[in-house]
Design a protein around this motif. Structure first.
Motif, mmCIF file in Angstrom:
data_model
loop_
_atom_site.group_PDB
_atom_site.id
_atom_site.type_symbol
_atom_site.label_atom_id
_atom_site.label_comp_id
_atom_site.label_asym_id
_atom_site.label_seq_id
_atom_site.Cartn_x
_atom_site.Cartn_y
_atom_site.Cartn_z
ATOM 1 N N LEU A 76 44.247 54.714 39.148
ATOM 2 C CA LEU A 76 44.971 53.698 39.920
ATOM 3 C C LEU A 76 43.999 52.951 40.826
ATOM 4 C CD1 LEU A 76 48.216 55.639 40.885
ATOM 5 C CD2 LEU A 76 47.786 54.182 38.903
ATOM 6 N N GLY A 77 42.972 52.373 40.247
ATOM 7 C CA GLY A 77 42.073 51.551 41.037
ATOM 8 C C GLY A 77 42.740 50.255 41.439
ATOM 9 N N ALA A 78 42.360 49.750 42.602
ATOM 10 C CA ALA A 78 42.946 48.491 43.065
ATOM 11 C C ALA A 78 42.600 47.342 42.138
ATOM 12 C CB ALA A 78 42.466 48.189 44.490
ATOM 13 N N VAL A 131 33.633 39.907 49.182
ATOM 14 C CA VAL A 131 35.086 39.908 49.410
ATOM 15 C C VAL A 131 35.506 41.357 49.594
ATOM 16 C CG1 VAL A 131 37.342 39.285 48.510
ATOM 17 C CG2 VAL A 131 35.358 37.851 47.997
ATOM 18 N N LYS A 132 36.025 41.682 50.775
ATOM 19 C CA LYS A 132 36.409 43.057 51.081
ATOM 20 C C LYS A 132 37.871 43.097 51.497
ATOM 21 C CE LYS A 132 31.832 44.724 52.399
ATOM 22 N NZ LYS A 132 31.029 45.443 53.411
ATOM 23 N N LEU A 133 38.526 44.193 51.111
ATOM 24 C CA LEU A 133 39.928 44.421 51.436
ATOM 25 C C LEU A 133 40.010 45.408 52.588
ATOM 26 C CD1 LEU A 133 39.789 43.542 48.339
ATOM 27 C CD2 LEU A 133 41.973 44.697 48.085
ATOM 28 N N LEU A 134 41.018 45.247 53.420
ATOM 29 C CA LEU A 134 41.231 46.136 54.554
ATOM 30 C C LEU A 134 42.101 47.296 54.111
ATOM 31 C CD1 LEU A 134 40.696 46.593 57.572
ATOM 32 C CD2 LEU A 134 42.832 45.377 58.044
ATOM 33 N N CYS A 135 41.507 48.492 54.111
ATOM 34 C CA CYS A 135 42.242 49.690 53.704
ATOM 35 C C CYS A 135 43.263 50.066 54.771
ATOM 36 C CB CYS A 135 41.255 50.832 53.456
ATOM 37 S SG CYS A 135 42.035 52.378 52.958
ATOM 38 N N SER A 136 44.178 50.944 54.414
ATOM 39 C CA SER A 136 45.199 51.387 55.357
ATOM 40 C C SER A 136 44.625 52.212 56.489
ATOM 41 C CB SER A 136 46.272 52.191 54.623
ATOM 42 O OG SER A 136 45.683 53.297 53.956
ATOM 43 N N CYS A 137 43.383 52.730 56.325
ATOM 44 C CA CYS A 137 42.740 53.494 57.394
ATOM 45 C C CYS A 137 41.845 52.621 58.257
ATOM 46 C CB CYS A 137 41.933 54.652 56.804
ATOM 47 S SG CYS A 137 40.563 54.143 55.755
ATOM 48 N N GLY A 138 41.818 51.297 58.045
ATOM 49 C CA GLY A 138 41.078 50.389 58.905
ATOM 50 C C GLY A 138 39.651 50.130 58.490
ATOM 51 N N ILE A 139 39.235 50.477 57.275
ATOM 52 C CA ILE A 139 37.873 50.279 56.794
ATOM 53 C C ILE A 139 37.875 49.162 55.750
ATOM 54 C CG2 ILE A 139 35.895 51.358 55.661
ATOM 55 C CD1 ILE A 139 36.761 54.003 56.740
ATOM 56 N N LEU A 140 36.877 48.298 55.829
ATOM 57 C CA LEU A 140 36.720 47.225 54.857
ATOM 58 C C LEU A 140 35.963 47.761 53.647
ATOM 59 C CD1 LEU A 140 35.809 44.219 57.174
ATOM 60 C CD2 LEU A 140 37.948 44.560 55.933
ATOM 61 N N LYS A 141 36.552 47.601 52.473
ATOM 62 C CA LYS A 141 35.943 48.068 51.242
ATOM 63 C C LYS A 141 36.099 47.005 50.162
ATOM 64 C CE LYS A 141 34.773 52.414 52.177
ATOM 65 N NZ LYS A 141 33.419 52.984 51.947
ATOM 66 N N PRO A 142 35.122 46.895 49.241
ATOM 67 C CA PRO A 142 35.308 45.995 48.090
ATOM 68 C C PRO A 142 36.380 46.531 47.150
ATOM 69 C CG PRO A 142 33.267 47.236 47.883
ATOM 70 C CD PRO A 142 33.791 47.516 49.259
ATOM 71 N N ILE A 143 36.851 45.691 46.289
ATOM 72 C CA ILE A 143 37.975 46.055 45.432
ATOM 73 C C ILE A 143 37.579 47.129 44.437
ATOM 74 C CG2 ILE A 143 37.528 44.306 43.672
ATOM 75 C CD1 ILE A 143 40.576 43.897 43.505
ATOM 76 N N HIS A 197 53.060 54.724 44.636
ATOM 77 C CA HIS A 197 54.235 55.396 45.177
ATOM 78 C C HIS A 197 54.486 54.996 46.631
ATOM 79 C CE1 HIS A 197 54.482 58.051 41.633
ATOM 80 N NE2 HIS A 197 53.158 57.963 41.655
ATOM 81 N N CYS A 198 53.415 54.998 47.456
ATOM 82 C CA CYS A 198 53.600 54.534 48.841
ATOM 83 C C CYS A 198 53.136 53.105 49.032
ATOM 84 C CB CYS A 198 52.874 55.460 49.817
ATOM 85 S SG CYS A 198 51.131 55.686 49.470
ATOM 86 N N LEU A 199 52.627 52.448 47.958
ATOM 87 C CA LEU A 199 52.271 51.024 47.959
ATOM 88 C C LEU A 199 51.278 50.695 49.067
ATOM 89 C CD1 LEU A 199 55.825 49.523 47.322
ATOM 90 C CD2 LEU A 199 54.062 50.076 45.651
ATOM 91 N N LYS A 200 50.225 51.511 49.174
ATOM 92 C CA LYS A 200 49.192 51.307 50.182
ATOM 93 C C LYS A 200 47.824 51.386 49.519
ATOM 94 C CE LYS A 200 51.856 51.083 53.867
ATOM 95 N NZ LYS A 200 51.919 49.886 54.731
ATOM 96 N N LEU A 201 46.858 50.729 50.152
ATOM 97 C CA LEU A 201 45.480 50.831 49.702
ATOM 98 C C LEU A 201 44.863 52.108 50.256
ATOM 99 C CD1 LEU A 201 44.215 47.163 50.177
ATOM 100 C CD2 LEU A 201 45.056 48.243 48.093
ATOM 101 N N ARG A 202 44.120 52.810 49.430
ATOM 102 C CA ARG A 202 43.466 54.050 49.827
ATOM 103 C C ARG A 202 41.999 53.994 49.396
ATOM 104 N NH1 ARG A 202 47.226 55.445 53.357
ATOM 105 N NH2 ARG A 202 49.236 55.952 52.404
ATOM 106 N N CYS A 203 41.116 54.266 50.352
ATOM 107 C CA CYS A 203 39.690 54.327 50.047
ATOM 108 C C CYS A 203 39.268 55.784 49.930
ATOM 109 C CB CYS A 203 38.879 53.598 51.112
ATOM 110 S SG CYS A 203 38.939 54.378 52.736
ATOM 111 N N GLY A 204 37.971 56.023 49.771
ATOM 112 C CA GLY A 204 37.483 57.382 49.615
ATOM 113 C C GLY A 204 37.622 58.230 50.852
#
Length: 480
Positions: free
Chosen positions: A291-293, A10-22, A30-37
């Motif tokens: 602040l991990g997802a 199960v992978k989430l779509l980050c705001s930069c367009g990359i699929l990452k696990p939770i 603050h900006c209510l967005k998913l952020r990956c590494g």
């Protein structure tokens, strides 16, 4: 198919367009967005040795080449070396005819039994003794190159300063007349000129260009006839671990100073708020900010593995868990891959007055979002109970408080709900991949009194439901 871990299915779509696990993604409150590494900025907080847990400033770590001076790694297997003590009989200082027991120390590896005696290092009289080190044969040449390029960098910096000073000279005329700054600017320009001349004459004249030579040292005469003992030849990993001299034989392996590790904090590149910040103490594994997802986004997992046949509908059961201490309303919406193939619009193009002024360009990558199976999503909304650590010790059944459709909700336990999805693989698919948009009500804990605390967010998800099994393979397995 290769084994896939449960968290990677199960992978989430980050705001930069990359699929990452939770577990490998963050949620900015603050900006209510998913952020990956890839879309966060990494900052070094502290440097420390993982063996002795000693803090080290960045300047000291740079001088020591990011290595600890007191801790060593085994050059044979890479394990940490420990100090062992032994006692030997030595003549007494007052009377040479008498012998006394004296303690000596040496380095030993508990993994491969390598010791500092194997390379000929003498035992030390103190536990933290100065162990012998090899000097690089190219040390002087490398130092001269460093000094040369340090002078080149300094000269380029002075040239940039001179150009900047000449451009601003006209704008300084009014200031010099008004505040009498002519003497100060004159002294600065003279110091720049004198320092640049000194750097050009002293630092750049020491380097001598390398001269190619046609004389090459020949190979030994018995290189093709002598028997080869692989246990005495260093491997590529052992050679590259010591790039200064690169030993070719195991008898030349010297102890390696342990690399320094860092504690880093992660900051959102869009709003510049911290997403992860560890404690300063190296021995502490706690975080000041984390602040991990995993703590803010409902966790979705596949509960049961089912056999999928091409073109036939199957029931795939997933579970949804509420990690927040607030009740949450969840809905599953259809997933449209075309809507996420292009990066979202920048903040400057938006007319929203609440948009941030400072915007950082985040690279957008297109992941493989095309589904290989159709999914029938349940209609309506589901309610997830708040997380309660004492719920597992409560004997009362709280499922009666929720009116769930038994065809949609398979089970409900505390803050977890099991949901049935009807999945139909495509005819030409070997691995079934489905997607949906998870819409949930998030309670914002950093919202002000004028802002709404409950916000509706949409998280695109892609699930690997499994591989397609042919009926011929099932019949063969049943016959066996």
């Amino acid at each position: 198919m290769a084994h896939v871990f449960q968290v990677d299915r199960v992978k989430l779509l980050c705001s930069c367009g990359i699929l990452k696990p939770i577990t490998a993604i963050y949620f900015c409150r603050h900006c209510l967005k998913l952020r990956c590494g890839n879309c966060v900025s990494h900052e070094v907080d502290t440097m420390f040795c993982p063996n002795c847990l000693e803090n080290m400033p960045s300047t000291e770590a740079r001088l020591k080449k990011n290595r600890c001076a007191n801790c060593f790694d085994c050059p044979s297997c890479g394990h940490s070396l420990s100090t062992r003590a032994t006692s030997v009989q030595a003549p007494a200082s007052d009377d040479s005819a008498k012998t006394v027991a004296r303690k000596l120390y040496y380095l030993s590896c508990t993994g491969c039994r390598w010791t500092s005696r194997d390379v000929g290092l003498k035992d030390q009289t103190v536990a933290s003794g100065a162990w012998g080190e090899l000097d690089s044969p190219h040390y002087k040449q490398l130092q001269s190159l460093l000094e040369h390029f340090r002078g080149v960098a300094q000269r380029e910096k002075l040239e940039r300063e001179r150009k900047r000073f000449s451009k601003r000279k006209t704008s300084y005329l009014s200031l010099t007349d008004k505040y009498n700054l002519s003497s100060v600017m004159g002294r600065k320009s003279l110091s720049l000129t004198a320092f640049s001349a000194k750097g050009d004459s002293s630092q750049l004249s020491e380097i001598t260009p390398s001269v190619p030579s046609e004389d090459v040292e020949g190979l030994p005469e018995d290189i093709f006839t002598a028997p080869v003992d692989l246990s005495k030849i260093a491997t590529m990993e052992q050679r590259l671990a010591s790039p200064e001299w690169q030993p070719t034989k195991t008898a030349d392996l010297y102890p390696l100073h342990k690399h320094i590790l860092v504690k880093r904090s992660l900051r959102c590149r869009y709003c510049e708020h911290n997403l992860s910040k560890p404690e300063y103490n190296p021995s502490s594994i706690k975080f000041k900010i984390q602040l991990g997802a995993f703590y803010h986004v409902p966790e979705v997992r596949i509960v049961k593995q089912v056999q999928l046949f091409s073109g036939e509908e199957a029931t795939v059961q997933i579970s949804m868990c509420n990690p927040t201490p607030h009740d949450m309303t969840v809905a599953l919406l259809p997933f449209v891959p075309e809507a996420y193939q292009e990066p979202p619009k920048k903040c400057e193009e938006s007319t929203d007055s609440s948009c941030l002024v400072r915007v950082v360009e985040i690279p957008y990558e297109n992941s493989n979002l095309s589904p290989t199976g159709d999914v029938a999503l349940p209609q309506g909304q589901l309610t997830l109970a708040a997380r309660d650590d004492t719920a597992e010790y409560d004997d009362q059944d709280s499922n009666s408080n929720y009116k769930d459709d038994p065809q949609v909700v398979a089970w409900r336990r505390a803050n977890k709900v099991g949901v049935n999805l009807q999945v139909t693989p495509h005819p030409d698919a070997s691995e079934v991949r489905i997607g949906f948009v998870l819409r949930y009500d998030y309670t914002n804990t950093v919202a002000t009194a004028s802002e709404s605390r409950t916000i509706t967010l949409n998280i695109p998800m892609v699930i690997s439901a499994g591989t397609v099994t042919s009926k011929a393979e099932v019949s063969k397995s049943e016959e066996k």
